[in-house]
Scaffold this motif. Structure first.
Motif, PDB file in Angstrom:
ATOM      1  N   THR A 114       0.853  -1.182   0.000  1.00  0.00           N
ATOM      2  CA  THR A 114       0.000   0.000   0.000  1.00  0.00           C
ATOM      3  C   THR A 114       0.892   1.235   0.000  1.00  0.00           C
ATOM      4  OG1 THR A 114      -1.702  -1.148   1.285  1.00  0.00           O
ATOM      5  CG2 THR A 114      -1.826   1.253   1.226  1.00  0.00           C
ATOM      6  N   TYR A 115       0.720   2.069  -0.991  1.00  0.00           N
ATOM      7  CA  TYR A 115       1.433   3.344  -1.056  1.00  0.00           C
ATOM      8  C   TYR A 115       0.657   4.285  -0.143  1.00  0.00           C
ATOM      9  CZ  TYR A 115       4.860   6.187  -3.616  1.00  0.00           C
ATOM     10  OH  TYR A 115       5.953   6.934  -3.985  1.00  0.00           O
ATOM     11  N   GLU A 116       1.114   4.443   1.094  1.00  0.00           N
ATOM     12  CA  GLU A 116       0.338   5.143   2.111  1.00  0.00           C
ATOM     13  C   GLU A 116       0.446   6.658   2.057  1.00  0.00           C
ATOM     14  OE1 GLU A 116       1.327   3.710   6.027  1.00  0.00           O
ATOM     15  OE2 GLU A 116      -0.043   2.005   5.801  1.00  0.00           O
ATOM     16  N   LYS A 117       1.673   7.175   1.949  1.00  0.00           N
ATOM     17  CA  LYS A 117       1.851   8.608   2.151  1.00  0.00           C
ATOM     18  C   LYS A 117       3.035   9.147   1.366  1.00  0.00           C
ATOM     19  CE  LYS A 117       1.901  10.098   6.507  1.00  0.00           C
ATOM     20  NZ  LYS A 117       2.325  10.575   7.841  1.00  0.00           N
ATOM     21  N   LEU A 170      -3.768  11.365  -7.158  1.00  0.00           N
ATOM     22  CA  LEU A 170      -3.550  10.515  -5.974  1.00  0.00           C
ATOM     23  C   LEU A 170      -4.577  10.757  -4.874  1.00  0.00           C
ATOM     24  CD1 LEU A 170       0.338  10.849  -5.687  1.00  0.00           C
ATOM     25  CD2 LEU A 170      -0.955   8.907  -6.588  1.00  0.00           C
ATOM     26  N   GLY A 228      -7.336  10.900  -2.255  1.00  0.00           N
ATOM     27  CA  GLY A 228      -8.251   9.864  -1.788  1.00  0.00           C
ATOM     28  C   GLY A 228      -7.617   8.491  -1.723  1.00  0.00           C
ATOM     29  N   ASN A 229      -6.423   8.349  -2.300  1.00  0.00           N
ATOM     30  CA  ASN A 229      -5.728   7.066  -2.287  1.00  0.00           C
ATOM     31  C   ASN A 229      -4.413   7.115  -1.517  1.00  0.00           C
ATOM     32  OD1 ASN A 229      -7.518   5.528  -4.026  1.00  0.00           O
ATOM     33  ND2 ASN A 229      -6.852   6.911  -5.631  1.00  0.00           N
ATOM     34  N   VAL A 230      -3.725   8.234  -1.600  1.00  0.00           N
ATOM     35  CA  VAL A 230      -2.434   8.396  -0.952  1.00  0.00           C
ATOM     36  C   VAL A 230      -2.491   9.672  -0.128  1.00  0.00           C
ATOM     37  CG1 VAL A 230       0.053   8.742  -1.312  1.00  0.00           C
ATOM     38  CG2 VAL A 230      -1.234   7.246  -2.858  1.00  0.00           C
ATOM     39  N   GLU A 231      -2.130   9.568   1.148  1.00  0.00           N
ATOM     40  CA  GLU A 231      -2.090  10.753   2.003  1.00  0.00           C
ATOM     41  C   GLU A 231      -0.941  11.649   1.552  1.00  0.00           C
ATOM     42  OE1 GLU A 231      -1.237  11.957   6.660  1.00  0.00           O
ATOM     43  OE2 GLU A 231      -1.600   9.850   6.168  1.00  0.00           O
TER      44      GLU A 231
END
Length: 150
Positions: A93-96, A134, A136-139
């Motif tokens: 998961t590409y978080e941030k 990005l 909504g998907n990546v912070e």
């Protein structure tokens, strides 16, 4: 509406631990899964490339917005970091993404300009095309530093 097409070619050899040759109009590089994720770590990787796209877009947008506001920076440096989480299942998961812009303004810049520059630095993040993609998907996070030249 004007539209542009950007293309690339990727020739991949082998399984997940293989190596690819990526080529665009102006970029030629090897790509593979990074060693941190149990890959060969040859060339760049998708995680770095997404980070590079986000950082480049943010920086170019920030520079443009400063220019539109007639604010001349002495220097503009952006250091960016991506946080990628690996689940026990191996799912990624590409978080941030954290951008750390350092904007250096001319000595003697007035206080209200410093406040404007900070607002512009924040607005550039939401105005950037990659950030919008990005959302909504990546912070996305900013750690802004503004200093005056000596």
């Amino acid at each position: 509406m004007e539209k542009h097409s950007f293309q690339l070619s990727l020739d991949w050899k082998g399984p997940r631990t293989g190596v690819g040759q990526l080529e665009t109009k102006t970029l030629k590089t090897q790509v593979s899964v990074p060693s941190e994720l149990k890959g060969p770590g040859i060339g760049t990787n998708p995680e770095e490339m997404l980070l590079a796209a986000a950082a480049t877009c943010y920086t170019a947008t920030l520079a443009a917005m400063l220019g539109f506001n007639k604010i001349e920076q002495v220097a503009l440096t952006v250091k960016s970091e991506a946080i990628v989480a690996v689940a026990q299942s191996g799912a990624l998961t590409y978080e941030k993404i954290i951008h750390r812009p350092h904007i250096v303004l001319a000595a003697g810049t007035i206080e209200r300009t410093l406040s404007l520059v900070e607002r512009i630095a924040k607005k550039a993040e939401t105005a950037c095309m990659i950030s919008k993609a990005l959302a909504g998907n990546v912070e996305l996070e900013l750690d802004i530093k503004i200093t005056l030249a000596e």
